[in-house]
Structures are given as structure tokens and as C-alpha cells.
Motif scaffolding. Structure first.
Motif, short mmCIF file in Angstrom:
data_model
loop_
_atom_site.label_atom_id
_atom_site.label_comp_id
_atom_site.label_asym_id
_atom_site.label_seq_id
_atom_site.Cartn_x
_atom_site.Cartn_y
_atom_site.Cartn_z
N LEU A 68 47.51 30.01 39.96
CA LEU A 68 47.36 31.32 39.34
C LEU A 68 47.14 32.37 40.40
CD1 LEU A 68 43.78 31.82 38.13
CD2 LEU A 68 44.51 29.53 38.72
N ASP A 69 47.21 33.62 39.99
CA ASP A 69 47.00 34.74 40.90
C ASP A 69 45.50 34.98 41.05
OD1 ASP A 69 46.82 37.15 42.24
OD2 ASP A 69 48.22 38.21 40.94
N MET A 70 44.94 34.43 42.12
CA MET A 70 43.50 34.57 42.35
C MET A 70 43.11 35.99 42.70
SD MET A 70 42.21 31.75 41.45
CE MET A 70 40.53 31.92 42.04
N LEU A 71 44.04 36.79 43.20
CA LEU A 71 43.74 38.20 43.48
C LEU A 71 43.45 38.94 42.17
CD1 LEU A 71 46.36 39.04 46.25
CD2 LEU A 71 43.91 38.63 46.53
N ALA A 72 44.20 38.66 41.12
CA ALA A 72 43.96 39.28 39.82
C ALA A 72 42.60 38.86 39.27
CB ALA A 72 45.07 38.92 38.84
N VAL A 73 42.24 37.59 39.46
CA VAL A 73 40.94 37.10 39.00
C VAL A 73 39.83 37.78 39.78
CG1 VAL A 73 39.43 35.07 38.90
CG2 VAL A 73 41.84 34.88 38.22
N ARG A 74 39.95 37.82 41.10
CA ARG A 74 38.92 38.45 41.93
C ARG A 74 38.73 39.91 41.55
NH1 ARG A 74 40.31 38.66 47.82
NH2 ARG A 74 40.35 36.42 47.54
N GLU A 75 39.83 40.63 41.36
CA GLU A 75 39.76 42.05 41.00
C GLU A 75 39.01 42.22 39.68
OE1 GLU A 75 41.41 44.00 38.42
OE2 GLU A 75 40.50 45.79 39.28
N LEU A 76 39.31 41.38 38.70
CA LEU A 76 38.63 41.44 37.40
C LEU A 76 37.13 41.17 37.55
CD1 LEU A 76 38.79 41.51 34.23
CD2 LEU A 76 39.05 39.02 34.36
N VAL A 77 36.79 40.11 38.26
CA VAL A 77 35.39 39.70 38.40
C VAL A 77 34.60 40.76 39.18
CG1 VAL A 77 33.86 37.98 39.46
CG2 VAL A 77 35.86 37.26 38.13
N GLU A 78 35.19 41.34 40.20
CA GLU A 78 34.50 42.37 40.98
C GLU A 78 34.38 43.70 40.23
OE1 GLU A 78 36.62 42.52 44.71
OE2 GLU A 78 35.68 40.66 45.43
N ARG A 79 35.36 44.00 39.39
CA ARG A 79 35.39 45.29 38.69
C ARG A 79 34.50 45.30 37.46
NH1 ARG A 79 40.31 45.31 36.40
NH2 ARG A 79 39.49 45.24 34.29
N VAL A 80 34.46 44.22 36.70
CA VAL A 80 33.77 44.19 35.42
C VAL A 80 32.41 43.49 35.58
CG1 VAL A 80 33.88 43.43 33.02
CG2 VAL A 80 35.96 44.17 34.19
N ASP A 81 31.36 44.27 35.44
CA ASP A 81 30.00 43.75 35.56
C ASP A 81 29.54 43.23 34.20
OD1 ASP A 81 27.59 43.16 36.75
OD2 ASP A 81 26.77 45.19 36.52
#
Length: 177
Positions: A162-175
Motif C-alpha cells: 500500500l501507499d505508506m506515504l498516504a497513511v503517514r500523511e493521514l496519521v500525522e494530519r488527523v489528531d
């Protein structure tokens, strides 16, 4: 070249290699819309086991898209590996530490649209896109390829691309406070 750029290059190459490899496995170009049929009918030479596995996987995806839980198909002792990530050795561990950090940040359901599906014995390879809205109102999109091994209608092993960059962006952006 920075290490971030090098990592991105590796991901791009891995995606290209995976897509090319799956295309070679399927023997055709990737589908542009809807799941590509793998010829799973009786006349194609597919075994009853392969047809059952394909049907079980498609039911799980349909259940997810109807607001249910795709992960009911997982065996309790599953071995789930996120390629270039980590391995989880139980369903409970994967759900709590692998899936929850993403799913808890999304407004259900995560719609999983199957693009291609191949079967070979107890192995099912499913390439799909996942779309949802994050709880902050911003769309989430990811592309996945899961290589599942089934036993008795349940997934006992997974290699997830999977696209781990998309996952990282989501996890970092949404508290999640």
C-alpha cells in the motif's frame, strides 16, 4: 539524493515492479474499471477451492462496502505483513496496531473498490483502491494490493502492499484527541 528521496524512489520502483509483475501474472494489461475476471468459472479449469476462495473474498469486500467489517474473514492467528513495514502475528494485534491508526481517522465506511483479482489454489491476490473521508473532512485515497492465503474460508497470511506515504500523511494530519 536525500534519504527521503531515495525512499520515495524505492517505493516508486516497488510499485512499478509489483504492477508489472501482476500484469505478467494476469497475462493482460491492468483493468481500468471494475474487477478483472480471472476466468474463475468451471469451464476455465479453476478448481472449486479457487472459486470458493474468490467468492469469499468478494463477499468480504461487499460486506465492507455495505458498512460491515471486511476483517471478519481473518483467522485469529493470521500472519499479516505490511511490506516495508512490520508483521503482525494475530488478528487482534493487526486490528489494534495496523488497521486502527487508519480506520479511527476515517468516517466509515472505507469503500474498497476491487480493480483486479487473481486466484491460484489457496492464494488470492486482490488489487483495489480505498476511498473515504477523514474525520477532518479531507478525502483519503490509497491503492492496495493484498496477497492472501486462505484456509477454510479464512485468511491465514497476508502480504499487504500500500501507499505508506498516504497513511503517514493521514496519521500525522488527523489528531485523535
Amino acid at each position: 539524493m536525500t534519504s527521503g528521496t531515495s525512499g520515495q524512489s524505492r517505493r516508486v520502483l516497488m510499485t512499478a515492479a509489483l504492477t508489472g509483475g501482476l500484469t505478467m501474472l494476469a497475462g493482460t494489461a491492468p483493468a481500468s474499471a471494475g474487477p478483472r475476471e480471472d476466468g474463475g468459472g468451471p469451464a476455465s479449469g479453476r478448481s472449486a477451492r479457487e472459486r470458493r476462495n474468490k467468492a469469499a473474498v468478494l463477499r468480504a469486500f461487499a460486506q465492507q462496502n455495505a458498512g460491515g467489517d471486511l476483517y471478519e474473514i481473518l483467522h485469529d492467528d493470521i500472519d499479516w505483513t505490511i511490506v516495508n513495514g512490520r508483521t503482525y502475528t494475530s488478528k487482534a494485534e493487526f486490528l489494534a496496531e495496523g488497521s486502527a491508526p487508519v480506520m479511527d481517522r476515517l468516517v466509515p465506511p472505507l469503500v474498497m473498490t476491487v480493480q483486479d483479482l487473481w486466484t491460484e489454489g489457496d492464494i488470492v491476490i486482490v488489487r483495489f483502491v480505498g476511498d473515504a473521508t477523514a474525520i477532518d473532512g479531507i478525502p483519503y485515497h490509497n491503492e492496495y494490493c493484498w496477497v492472501w492465503q486462505l484456509r477454510g474460508g479464512q485468511v491465514v497470511r497476508c502480504h499487504a502492499f500500500l501507499d505508506m506515504l498516504a497513511v503517514r500523511e493521514l496519521v500525522e494530519r488527523v489528531d485523535l484527541d
